[in-house]
Write a protein that holds these residues in place. Sequence first.
Motif, PDB file in Angstrom:
ATOM      1  N   LEU A  99       1.786   0.908   1.025  1.00 40.83           N
ATOM      2  CA  LEU A  99       2.532  -0.284   0.662  1.00 40.83           C
ATOM      3  C   LEU A  99       3.525   0.008  -0.453  1.00 40.83           C
ATOM      4  O   LEU A  99       4.591  -0.628  -0.533  1.00 40.83           O
ATOM      5  N   ALA A 100       3.203   0.979  -1.315  1.00 46.82           N
ATOM      6  CA  ALA A 100       4.078   1.329  -2.431  1.00 46.82           C
ATOM      7  C   ALA A 100       5.163   2.316  -2.034  1.00 46.82           C
ATOM      8  O   ALA A 100       5.988   2.679  -2.868  1.00 46.82           O
ATOM      9  N   THR A 101       5.165   2.748  -0.765  1.00 43.98           N
ATOM     10  CA  THR A 101       6.165   3.707  -0.288  1.00 43.98           C
ATOM     11  C   THR A 101       7.311   2.960   0.385  1.00 43.98           C
ATOM     12  O   THR A 101       7.076   2.086   1.213  1.00 43.98           O
ATOM     13  N   PRO A 102       8.568   3.282   0.046  1.00 46.86           N
ATOM     14  CA  PRO A 102       9.702   2.638   0.731  1.00 46.86           C
ATOM     15  C   PRO A 102       9.642   2.864   2.232  1.00 46.86           C
ATOM     16  O   PRO A 102       9.279   3.953   2.696  1.00 46.86           O
ATOM     17  N   HIS A 115       4.076  -7.082  -6.311  1.00 49.32           N
ATOM     18  CA  HIS A 115       3.393  -7.888  -5.299  1.00 49.32           C
ATOM     19  C   HIS A 115       3.877  -7.464  -3.915  1.00 49.32           C
ATOM     20  O   HIS A 115       5.081  -7.337  -3.674  1.00 49.32           O
ATOM     21  N   PHE A 116       2.939  -7.235  -2.999  1.00 50.35           N
ATOM     22  CA  PHE A 116       3.276  -6.820  -1.635  1.00 50.35           C
ATOM     23  C   PHE A 116       2.973  -7.968  -0.672  1.00 50.35           C
ATOM     24  O   PHE A 116       1.803  -8.293  -0.433  1.00 50.35           O
ATOM     25  N   GLN A 117       4.019  -8.562  -0.124  1.00 49.41           N
ATOM     26  CA  GLN A 117       3.810  -9.673   0.812  1.00 49.41           C
ATOM     27  C   GLN A 117       3.102  -9.211   2.082  1.00 49.41           C
ATOM     28  O   GLN A 117       2.359  -9.985   2.703  1.00 49.41           O
ATOM     29  N   LEU A 118       3.326  -7.961   2.481  1.00 51.83           N
ATOM     30  CA  LEU A 118       2.713  -7.459   3.714  1.00 51.83           C
ATOM     31  C   LEU A 118       1.197  -7.468   3.628  1.00 51.83           C
ATOM     32  O   LEU A 118       0.514  -7.611   4.647  1.00 51.83           O
TER      33      LEU A 118
END
Length: 435
Positions: free
Chosen positions: A152-155, A419-422
Amino acid sequence: MYQTVWPGNQQWPLWQRLLFRFLFVYFILMIEPWNLFSSIPGVGYVLNFYTQFVDWLVNSANTHLFKTYKQLVQPNGSGDTSWAYTQLKLYLLLALFICLLWTAIDRKREHYNRLAYWLRIVLRYFLIFNCLGYGFAKVFLQQMPFPSLSQLATPLGDFLPMRLSWMFMGYSDTYQFFSGLMEVVAGLFLFFRRTSTFGTLLAAGIFANVFMMNISYDIPVKLYSLHLLLAAVLLLLFDYKRILHFFFSNRNADSSYLYDVRFPKKWMRIGRIVLKLFVLATGLVMPLVQGLFPGEPPAASSPIPAGLYDVPLFIVNNDTVPLTVSDTIRWRDVVFEKNGRGSVNTTDTIFRQMYRRGYFSTKADSAKQTLAFSKNNWAFQTFDLFTLHYEIPDSNKIILKGKIRNDSVFAVLTKSKRHFQLAERQFHWLSEYNR
């Protein structure tokens, strides 16, 4: 009604006999149906000699015949390695050679109905085991995990197509369960003679989709998925007249007789039942039990709270390293997963580099307050990297210090507010606009 003869035409044209000889040899070599019995105690030990012989044969073919690769890489997480492609070429060549030799020796035979029956059995159970194996892995959500915090933290643009497709499947438990359920249903229909045609049609559609995903997203199981698709297509070709009548000619389809064989001896009939029960146990019951009771020990608790951490301060040899785009050593952020693994946003090659992040595993010693970092390579070998002392002043901060290589390192990690919406797994019946 059972027939006393092997089902099929009593007179095969020459092209059909030639094609059957080639396909029979090739699929028997590629599927290796004897591996079905590898779970029986002692059988696996004997088959290990055959595996070693095949490995020697493939390597020898590459060295002395094809001369394509300097060194072969065995199948690992990828099934499309140089070893696998060399095996493919070797088996095609062997099938052609044996086909020609077989034709010269047995050119007067009018049909191969008996061998065709056994080939259909092999192809069916090849599909059954794979439908149930892959199917239950998806039904129990074990094949494609939900995207990790590191992912999730990877583009998005840093991911390869294969990983993108894996996360697409793993994101939705519902879709992964559904796709696995369809594979299980196909395997169950294939298991019974009366429903085997419908099961084959389902399997052909499923594996056509799998093969297209593999070649479209560069997923390294192209060869294996192609063979699954070809096995389903070949089974359908044995039944093509009924399929054409039913789906395209609007005519009545006759009853299938491809598997209607009455074995004359009692031991044959008993053996058939025992074999089917064995296949049922290994292909259905065992995957079902493994899915319901995986038996994996719970992950050891770590004093390091899982999460994403920014790195506002990174000091190497008493020099503060600024946060610049060109720096290859500095840590920009760090992820600690719940399973003891993690990643760091750096291009430092001391870590296992994937998608512009360095991946690692950790093992904490609470008494000494140390954190040992290690990494796994593509062959699943573990290598120790370094050990750092840690301090946790509060729930939002971690301090790491120690030596990496021969450099003294001091790093301050603070809990990120990103924050990751996914990760929210959003779903809306009512959608007023596109998101």
